[in-house]
Scaffold this active site. Structure first.
Site, PDB file in Angstrom:
ATOM      1  CG  ASP A   1      -2.226   0.922   1.108  1.00 12.74           C
ATOM      2  OD1 ASP A   1      -1.994   2.027   0.546  1.00 12.74           O
ATOM      3  OD2 ASP A   1      -3.191   0.562   1.289  1.00 12.74           O
TER       4      ASP A   1
ATOM      5  CB  SER B   1      -6.532   2.237   0.237  1.00 10.26           C
ATOM      6  OG  SER B   1      -5.119   2.689   0.306  1.00 10.26           O
TER       7      SER B   1
ATOM      8  CB  THR C   1      -5.879  -2.886   1.050  1.00 12.03           C
ATOM      9  OG1 THR C   1      -5.320  -1.592   0.926  1.00 12.03           O
ATOM     10  CG2 THR C   1      -5.202  -3.548  -0.298  1.00 12.03           C
TER      11      THR C   1
ATOM     12  CD  GLU D   1      -2.954  -3.563   2.891  1.00 13.32           C
ATOM     13  OE1 GLU D   1      -3.513  -4.087   3.597  1.00 13.32           O
ATOM     14  OE2 GLU D   1      -3.048  -2.053   2.377  1.00 13.32           O
TER      15      GLU D   1
ATOM     16  CG  ASP E   1      -1.057   4.515   2.968  1.00 15.50           C
ATOM     17  OD1 ASP E   1      -0.989   5.242   1.877  1.00 15.50           O
ATOM     18  OD2 ASP E   1      -1.932   4.583   3.521  1.00 15.50           O
TER      19      ASP E   1
ATOM     20  CG  HIS F   1      -0.593   8.655   4.675  1.00 14.54           C
ATOM     21  ND1 HIS F   1      -1.470   9.573   3.900  1.00 14.54           N
ATOM     22  CD2 HIS F   1      -1.075   7.523   4.153  1.00 14.54           C
ATOM     23  CE1 HIS F   1      -2.104   9.049   3.148  1.00 14.54           C
ATOM     24  NE2 HIS F   1      -2.303   7.736   3.401  1.00 14.54           N
TER      25      HIS F   1
ATOM     26  CG  ASP G   1      -2.947   0.837  -2.517  1.00 10.30           C
ATOM     27  OD1 ASP G   1      -1.835   1.329  -2.549  1.00 10.30           O
ATOM     28  OD2 ASP G   1      -3.839   0.915  -1.483  1.00 10.30           O
ATOM     29  CG  HIS G   2      -2.546   4.897  -3.660  1.00 10.58           C
ATOM     30  ND1 HIS G   2      -1.564   5.163  -2.578  1.00 10.58           N
ATOM     31  CD2 HIS G   2      -3.424   4.116  -2.823  1.00 10.58           C
ATOM     32  CE1 HIS G   2      -2.173   4.852  -1.339  1.00 10.58           C
ATOM     33  NE2 HIS G   2      -3.170   4.285  -1.450  1.00 10.58           N
TER      34      HIS G   2
END
Ligand code: MG
Ligand code: ZN
Length: 360
Positions: free
Chosen positions: A41, A82, A135, A250, A255, A259, A297-298
């Protein structure tokens, strides 16, 4: 501009070396029997490079012979969340940010867990967050809003999934409606455990392993080998099915590290994710009919390495505390891996996977 140019050259060199196929490696023909899909993620190309720069050993991830890129936008934004990103990968449908397993008009669409299960494959999900988070939820549930954790937990009960490993126990047991979903899942044939066991018992058929009330810890705070060990255990259980299996794994907290613009958190989570990929590659050595696909996912954090940052020690620079819209890398190993080269959309991933398996 010069910095950007140098960065591009640097990244291109990594790509060229990663894409170079060793002379003795032959393309692997045939259909995969098993599919293992890894989602980091928030894992863009720079997150992979940051982990490689921090490691003395080559990353497992970068042993892939087939590399491509996937675009990630959602139905309503250039930058996906997500929920929509996971839904695009799991179902092949773009949706609005925040939605889970449904089209923008709220029509539920089946994801790979349902599609593979319908064909007789075993299925599993292993994550380093709550099982109800966006996710894993995209693969297990359908919801208009990713924050409806208790509804998502109840929907997981309807999923045909065989192996679940992650956190989020409170969404199953401390609920407004008073239901105890772990008990309801035991009634459906699941063995429920609150830790990842060393061994499988021969009579276990379906596994619900929920290790934490909320999210599992950061690796830095003592999560240990939750993800790699979870992958290994899931592979042992799922590979009992002679038809084959689908497993989604995952690396959830890559992620969250981005952040927080926290490079040491990022590298710890990336190394953990890469170790989990290593366990899958080890399984693939003995089970070569296994396709492994690793993507994201990004991207999160707009991570880059500005001029002068890569010299002995390096510095990660984040340009945002949010997600970005840059395309994400896709690494593939095993039969059919060649199909994942090129530049395409994340909704094409399921098409490629289904084309390669009997799940079509
Ligand atoms: Mg996630
Ligand atoms: Zn995020």
């Amino acid at each position: 501009m010069k910095t950007l140019f140098r960065l591009c050259i640097g990244l291109s060199m990594i790509l060229i070396s990663a894409c170079h196929r060793p002379a003795d490696a032959k393309p692997q023909a045939g259909r995969p029997k098993n599919v293992i899909l890894f989602i980091g993620d928030g894992m863009g190309l720079a997150q992979v490079q940051a982990a490689q720069l921090a490691s003395d050993e080559p990353l497992n991830l970068l042993k892939a012979n087939s590399i491509g890129f996937a675009t990630t936008r959602s139905a309503d934004h250039d930058v996906t969340d997500s929920g929509a990103g996971g839904t695009a990968i799991a179902t092949g449908f773009k949706t609005r940010n925040g939605m889970i397993g449904m089209k923008p008009d709220s029509t539920e669409v089946p994801g790979m867990v349902e599609l593979f299960a319908q064909k007789g494959y075993s299925t599993g999900v292993v994550v380093s967050c709550a099982l109800t988070h966006a996710t894993p939820a995209s693969f297990l549930a359908h919801a208009v809003n990713r924050n409806l954790y208790e509804e998502i937990a109840a929907d997981i009960l309807q999923s045909p999934v065989d192996v679940l490993i992650g956190g989020g126990l409170k969404n199953f047991t401390a609920r407004k409606d008073g239901r105890t979903l772990t008990k309801e899942m035991e009634d459906k044939g699941f063995t429920f455990l609150n830790h990842i066991p060393e061994k499988l018992m021969p009579d276990w058929k379906k596994l619900l392993i929920v290790t934490d009330s909320g999210h599992p810890e950061k690796v830095q705070n003592g999560r240990g080998d939750h993800l790699p060990k979870g992958v290994e255990l899931a592979l042992k259980q799922l590979s009992k099915n002679p038809k084959g299996f689908f497993l989604m794994v995952e690396g959830s907290q890559i992620d969250w590290a981005c952040h927080a613009n926290d490079s040491s958190y990022l590298i710890a989570e990336m190394m953990d994710f890469d170790q989990a990929i290593g366990r899958a590659l080890h399984f693939q050595e003995k089970n070569p009919e296994t396709l492994i696909v690793v993507t994201a996912d990004h991207e999160t954090g707009g991570l880059t390495f500005p001029k002068g940052a890569i010299k002995g020690s390096y510095r990660c620079d984040f340009s945002t505390g949010d997600h970005t819209g840059v395309a994400v890398p896709v690494y593939a190993f095993g039969p059919g891996a060649e199909l994942f080269t090129g530049f395409y959309d994340n909704t094409d991933l399921i098409k490629k996977i289904m084309e390669l398996t009997e799940g079509k």
